[in-house]
Write an enzyme that holds these catalytic residues in place. Structure first.
Site, PDB file in Angstrom:
ATOM      1  N   SER A 154      -2.283   2.274   5.117  1.00 37.43           N
ATOM      2  CA  SER A 154      -1.322   3.187   5.735  1.00 37.43           C
ATOM      3  C   SER A 154      -1.440   3.029   7.249  1.00 37.43           C
ATOM      4  O   SER A 154      -2.489   2.585   7.744  1.00 37.43           O
ATOM      5  CB  SER A 154      -1.672   4.626   5.348  1.00 37.43           C
ATOM      6  N   TYR A 210      -7.450  11.915   3.879  1.00 38.45           N
ATOM      7  CA  TYR A 210      -6.549  10.758   3.732  1.00 38.45           C
ATOM      8  C   TYR A 210      -6.845   9.727   4.825  1.00 38.45           C
ATOM      9  O   TYR A 210      -6.977   8.525   4.560  1.00 38.45           O
ATOM     10  CB  TYR A 210      -5.096  11.232   3.808  1.00 38.45           C
TER      11      TYR A 210
HETATM   12  P1  NAI Z   1       3.802   7.631  -5.143  1.00 38.24           P
HETATM   13  O1  NAI Z   1       3.246   8.987  -5.304  1.00 38.24           O
HETATM   14  O2  NAI Z   1       5.213   7.365  -5.498  1.00 38.24           O
HETATM   15  O3  NAI Z   1       2.935   6.565  -5.942  1.00 38.24           O
HETATM   16  C1  NAI Z   1       1.569   6.672  -6.122  1.00 38.24           C
HETATM   17  C2  NAI Z   1       1.249   6.003  -7.436  1.00 38.24           C
HETATM   18  O4  NAI Z   1      -0.145   6.048  -7.636  1.00 38.24           O
HETATM   19  C3  NAI Z   1       1.911   6.701  -8.622  1.00 38.24           C
HETATM   20  O5  NAI Z   1       2.377   5.699  -9.507  1.00 38.24           O
HETATM   21  C4  NAI Z   1       0.754   7.489  -9.244  1.00 38.24           C
HETATM   22  O6  NAI Z   1       0.917   7.654 -10.625  1.00 38.24           O
HETATM   23  C5  NAI Z   1      -0.398   6.539  -8.944  1.00 38.24           C
HETATM   24  N1  NAI Z   1      -1.692   7.186  -8.959  1.00 38.24           N
HETATM   25  C6  NAI Z   1      -2.135   8.200  -8.177  1.00 38.24           C
HETATM   26  N2  NAI Z   1      -3.384   8.533  -8.547  1.00 38.24           N
HETATM   27  C7  NAI Z   1      -3.728   7.717  -9.561  1.00 38.24           C
HETATM   28  C8  NAI Z   1      -4.881   7.567 -10.354  1.00 38.24           C
HETATM   29  N3  NAI Z   1      -5.958   8.352 -10.178  1.00 38.24           N
HETATM   30  N4  NAI Z   1      -4.893   6.639 -11.327  1.00 38.24           N
HETATM   31  C9  NAI Z   1      -3.820   5.845 -11.526  1.00 38.24           C
HETATM   32  N5  NAI Z   1      -2.697   5.920 -10.801  1.00 38.24           N
HETATM   33  C10 NAI Z   1      -2.655   6.853  -9.834  1.00 38.24           C
HETATM   34  O7  NAI Z   1       3.509   7.245  -3.642  1.00 38.24           O
HETATM   35  P2  NAI Z   1       3.780   5.925  -2.802  1.00 38.24           P
HETATM   36  O8  NAI Z   1       4.376   6.353  -1.551  1.00 38.24           O
HETATM   37  O9  NAI Z   1       4.456   4.886  -3.594  1.00 38.24           O
HETATM   38  O10 NAI Z   1       2.271   5.484  -2.481  1.00 38.24           O
HETATM   39  C11 NAI Z   1       1.718   4.235  -2.835  1.00 38.24           C
HETATM   40  C12 NAI Z   1       0.647   3.867  -1.834  1.00 38.24           C
HETATM   41  O11 NAI Z   1       1.239   3.706  -0.552  1.00 38.24           O
HETATM   42  C13 NAI Z   1      -0.456   4.907  -1.652  1.00 38.24           C
HETATM   43  O12 NAI Z   1      -1.705   4.262  -1.532  1.00 38.24           O
HETATM   44  C14 NAI Z   1      -0.095   5.601  -0.356  1.00 38.24           C
HETATM   45  O13 NAI Z   1      -1.212   6.122   0.310  1.00 38.24           O
HETATM   46  C15 NAI Z   1       0.502   4.419   0.399  1.00 38.24           C
HETATM   47  N6  NAI Z   1       1.363   4.820   1.514  1.00 38.24           N
HETATM   48  C16 NAI Z   1       2.563   5.458   1.312  1.00 38.24           C
HETATM   49  C17 NAI Z   1       3.349   5.812   2.382  1.00 38.24           C
HETATM   50  C18 NAI Z   1       4.654   6.497   2.227  1.00 38.24           C
HETATM   51  O14 NAI Z   1       5.215   6.959   3.254  1.00 38.24           O
HETATM   52  N7  NAI Z   1       5.229   6.612   1.041  1.00 38.24           N
HETATM   53  C19 NAI Z   1       2.927   5.529   3.758  1.00 38.24           C
HETATM   54  C20 NAI Z   1       1.662   4.856   3.855  1.00 38.24           C
HETATM   55  C21 NAI Z   1       0.923   4.520   2.773  1.00 38.24           C
END
Ligand code: NAI
Length: 256
Positions: A144, A157
């Site tokens: 991130s 975080y």
């Molecule tokens: P999201 O909430 O749509 O996706 C997160 C995914 O991780 C989901 O599929 C969820 O089921 C899975 N997940 C969470 N905890 C889990 C666990 N214990 N076991 C298995 N699966 C698990 O969010 P997003 O935005 O797609 O995030 C993906 C990555 O990108 C994360 O690491 C987040 O920190 C990073 N990120 C996102 C940003 C944003 O603005 N959306 C910005 C910077 C980083």
């Protein structure tokens, strides 16, 4: 010839958002994919069916990766399901917001275990497999902009993503002799379910967009394009770096 024809990929946390977009992008370029989420529910079943239309092997392995043994099992089961593993995308992540003095040990553990510990032990399991098979590999961590810039009220975080920066840099050196490349992708504000609450708040959105030189959020597909590049042979000499994808957010200058 598609770039990832015959390549096998595991993407943690790929039932929504950025992980799902990465899965779609890599599969559309020929990759076999193991998707992962905490539960194999109706949505995950539909996602698998939809992705199978792309013509490659798609599996879903339900595991809560916040427990180290689960992420180790996930890596090993993905290797077995696909017959090998060429690319590991450590994408799953969670965030919890609270003033520093109100953060509970439970929330701290959830964030650190999901965002950092799972990457540590998942990558370790993958490195052991590569060593055993005497083969190289590729690891991409979804970090991130907050591995670099502050995010008040999200101390755990920031600690997890800051840790991910040094973990990646350290592993780049340790894993290079094994021919494993490892890099971080550092998105800014991307329109995914993790930002649902903020996106519904007009005042917060206005403040956010004022901080982004490109004046918009990014899309999961744009992040997936960067992941595809780093996973491909076009990036064969790239290891140990973080790639920001943030519309200019991280290092912007506000003219007075
Ligand atoms: P999201 O909430 O749509 O996706 C997160 C995914 O991780 C989901 O599929 C969820 O089921 C899975 N997940 C969470 N905890 C889990 C666990 N214990 N076991 C298995 N699966 C698990 O969010 P997003 O935005 O797609 O995030 C993906 C990555 O990108 C994360 O690491 C987040 O920190 C990073 N990120 C996102 C940003 C944003 O603005 N959306 C910005 C910077 C980083």
């Amino acid at each position: 010839m598609k770039r990832f024809e015959g390549k096998n990929v595991l993407i943690t946390g790929s039932s929504s958002g950025i992980g799902q977009a990465c899965a779609n992008r890599l599969a559309s370029e020929g990759a076999n994919i193991v998707l992962n989420g905490r539960h194999l529910d109706e949505d995950a079943g539909l996602l698998v069916k939809e992705m199978e239309k792309l013509g490659t092997k798609i599996h879903f392995i339900a595991k809560d990766i916040s427990a180290p043994q689960n992420v180790i099992d996930l890596v090993n089961e993905a290797i077995e399901a696909l017959g090998g593993l060429d690319i590991l995308v450590n994408n799953a992540g969670v965030e919890r917001s609270a003033d520093f003095w109100n953060v509970t040990p439970e929330d701290y553990d959830l964030v650190m275990d999901t965002n950092l510990k799972a990457v540590f032990f998942g990558t370790q399991a993958y490195a052991k497999y590569c060593m055993k098979e005497k083969r190289g590999g590729v690891v991409i961590n979804m970090s991130s902009v907050h591995e670099e810039i502050i995010f008040p009220h999200f101390a755990a975080y920031c600690a997890s993503k800051g840790g991910l920066k040094m973990l990646m840099r350290n592993l780049a050196t340790e894993l290079a002799p094994l021919k494993i490349r490892i890099n971080n992708v550092a998105p800014g504000a991307i329109a995914t379910p993790i930002n649902k609450k903020m996106m519904a708040d007009k005042a917060k959105m206005k403040a956010l967009l004022e901080n982004i030189p490109m004046e918009r959020m990014g899309t999961p597909e744009e992040v997936a394009g960067l992941v595809a590049f780093l996973a491909s042979d076009d990036a064969s000499y790239i290891t140990g770096s973080t790639y920001f994808i943030d519309g200019g957010l991280t290092y912007h200058y506000e003219e007075q």
